[in-house]
Design an enzyme around this catalytic site. Structure first.
Site, short mmCIF file in Angstrom:
data_model
loop_
_atom_site.label_atom_id
_atom_site.label_comp_id
_atom_site.label_asym_id
_atom_site.label_seq_id
_atom_site.Cartn_x
_atom_site.Cartn_y
_atom_site.Cartn_z
N GLU A 165 -1.33 -8.84 3.88
CA GLU A 165 -0.77 -9.01 5.42
C GLU A 165 -2.08 -9.32 6.15
O GLU A 165 -2.08 -10.34 7.11
CB GLU A 165 -0.04 -8.02 6.32
CG GLU A 165 -0.73 -6.80 6.69
CD GLU A 165 -1.17 -5.88 5.75
OE1 GLU A 165 -1.02 -6.17 4.49
OE2 GLU A 165 -1.99 -4.94 5.98
N HIS A 172 -3.63 -5.44 0.59
CA HIS A 172 -3.22 -5.72 1.94
C HIS A 172 -2.89 -7.39 2.03
O HIS A 172 -3.86 -7.67 2.81
CB HIS A 172 -4.13 -5.16 3.10
CG HIS A 172 -3.89 -3.76 3.12
ND1 HIS A 172 -2.88 -2.93 3.91
CD2 HIS A 172 -4.54 -2.47 2.53
CE1 HIS A 172 -2.73 -1.96 3.83
NE2 HIS A 172 -3.68 -1.37 3.14
N CYS A 192 0.90 -1.16 0.00
CA CYS A 192 -0.09 -0.08 -0.05
C CYS A 192 1.04 1.23 0.12
O CYS A 192 1.50 1.61 -1.04
CB CYS A 192 -0.99 0.17 1.16
SG CYS A 192 -2.49 1.14 1.06
#
Lengths: 249, 227
Positions: free
Chosen positions: B211, B209, B110
């Site tokens: 993660e 994202h 990001c």
């Protein structure tokens, strides 16, 4: 030329910021600034990890403040006021052992000093007010007990034993800030070398045979007096300078 | 010994337990867990604009998400909806540029992808809805935009993601010019979602994202490259 790399043990916990409420790896910036101000480069070590291999990358390590240690580690029953953080306990006791075994320069702050004592085979008092009858060692959270207008809670003197390493570093007397309700009872393989003169609570421990292993019960990172951080960084720099020779050999 | 992966961190006033609004270095725990589950050892890197010397101790680097970059880094005036956090910018640019120089394996997430872009000489759009006329990349505060990406055949990201093209976005800025990097993935509205540097060991930026789902494909590839 690189700066010595200093690991800081950190929290993994739910925190709130802005409108967010997230599980985060985190540590107050006061610790980070104390390391950077004394010439080190800080990295945060989160307590989630089953291994101690990170030790090999560091030149020094700070065990930071936080919650209480589970008394099971020194064979005691849990006091009603004891509030443990099992994830940090597991990780930090393991890391502390590995750091001491490797003779990595170690600074323990508040809880970090207590971790040091427990790993050294020592014991803790679980709730100081039971023992000394007052809250002198626990300032209200978010306050600066060293501020001119602060109440006496959380501010007290420390006397340092002549001939100790801490004495060479800090002199015979200082005034400190305190935010704890537990304290070292028996320091195990460490030497107790500093006390609060009013109640004999142990405030400094050190290990005479290690390169640098110092524990302080107060919060130097929240004061302008960063001598203990400077001493850690110096010991770490010395070690970092030696390391390449060892690798070449 | 596992590869050591540094993760850049936020600095924010955080509250927990009895503590309120203490300026703290922090990163969502998902990043740490994603690195660990992929076989790496995570350390968090608080902002530091002194030097990038910490990279000598690292095997890989994650440039994490966060607020907008200060537009001066790519020579632009700040637009009204840009929310920057200059305290992080300087130190992270030092890290990103040096990591590119020494070819350290690098994953940008990001803001991290945007930082990587600007470090590689690129530029950003400061508010995508102004250009796109929709808010699919950030539908509402705290809500990820579920989107589909199209990956360039033969790219690293195409090899890692295979037929899975579902991504979770939360951004209002985007890559306008990738600099020396290559755009290898886009959403159907044309917004770049992936950048790479095929000439380096492992340089990947994703606008979504990974993660949050602890995506082992991406974090695993980073850790493998870092070995």
């Amino acid at each position: 030329m690189r700066r010595p790399l200093i690991g800081l043990t950190a929290y993994a916990q739910q925190v709130q910021y802005g409108s967010n409420d997230v599980m985060a790896g985190m540590l107050p910036m006061t610790y980070v600034r104390a390391v950077h101000a004394t010439g080190g480069r800080a990295v945060l070590i989160t307590p989630d990890d089953p291994g101690t291999d990170v030790i090999e990358s560091l030149d020094g390590i700070v065990f930071a403040g936080g919650g209480d240690i589970d008394p099971a580690y020194w064979g005691a029953e849990r006091h009603p006021e004891t509030d443990v953080d099992p994830a940090r306990d597991d990780a930090e006791l393991m890391l502390m052992r590995a750091a001491l075994d490797a003779d990595l320069p170690v600074l323990g702050v508040c809880r970090g000093m207590q971790v040091m004592a427990v790993v050294g085979g020592g014991t803790l008092h679980q709730h100081l007010p039971d023992i000394i009858g007052n809250e002198r060692h626990r300032a209200a959270s978010g306050t600066d007990p060293l501020a001119a207008d602060a109440s006496a809670y959380g501010r007290h003197d420390v006397v340092v034993q002549a001939g100790s390493r801490a004495h060479a570093l800090l002199g015979s007397h200082l005034t400190v800030n305190s935010f704890h309700h537990q304290a070292v009872d028996k320091p195990g393989s460490f030497d107790a070398v500093g006390w609060c003169p009013d109640d004999r609570v142990i405030e400094i421990i050190e290990h005479p045979e290690r390169a640098f292993a110092l524990g302080v019960q107060w919060h130097p990172e929240r004061t302008p007096d960063l001598r203990v951080f400077a001493a850690l960084t110096e010991a770490a720099a010395l070690r970092a300078g030696v390391q390449p020779i060892a690798i070449a050999a | 010994m596992r590869p050591i992966i540094g993760i850049t961190s936020y600095v924010l006033p955080a509250s927990w337990g009895v503590w309120h609004d203490l300026p703290s270095a922090l990163v969502p725990y998902d990043y740490v867990a994603a690195v660990r589950e992929a076989g790496g050892r995570a350390v968090l890197l608080p902002p530091d604009d002194e030097d990038a010397d910490v990279l000598t101790a690292l095997d890989g680097l994650v440039l994490a998400g966060g607020p907008d970059l200060e537009p001066r880094w790519y020579g632009a005036e700040r637009e009204p909806l840009t929310e920057s956090h200059p305290e992080r910018d300087e130190g992270e640019f030092l890290l990103a540029r040096r990591a590119l120089e020494i070819d350290l394996p690098l994953l940008g997430v990001c803001r991290g992808m945007q930082l990587l872009t600007v470090a590689a000489g690129g530029r950003l759009h400061q508010h995508l809805p102004d250009r796109l006329g929709h808010e699919k990349h950030r539908p509402a505060p705290g809500v990820y935009g579920e989107q589909e990406a199209r990956f360039e055949p033969g790219s690293r990201i195409a090899a890692l993601m295979g037929d899975d093209v579902a991504i979770q976005c939360y951004h209002h800025q985007g890559v306008a010019d990738p600099g020396s990097l290559t755009i290898t993935g886009r959403t159907e509205d044309g917004v770049p979602e992936t950048i790479e540097d095929p000439a380096r060991r492992f340089v990947l930026g994703v606008q979504w994202h990974p993660e949050v789902v602890r995506d082992r494909r991406l974090f695993g590839a980073l850790v493998e490259a870092a070995r």
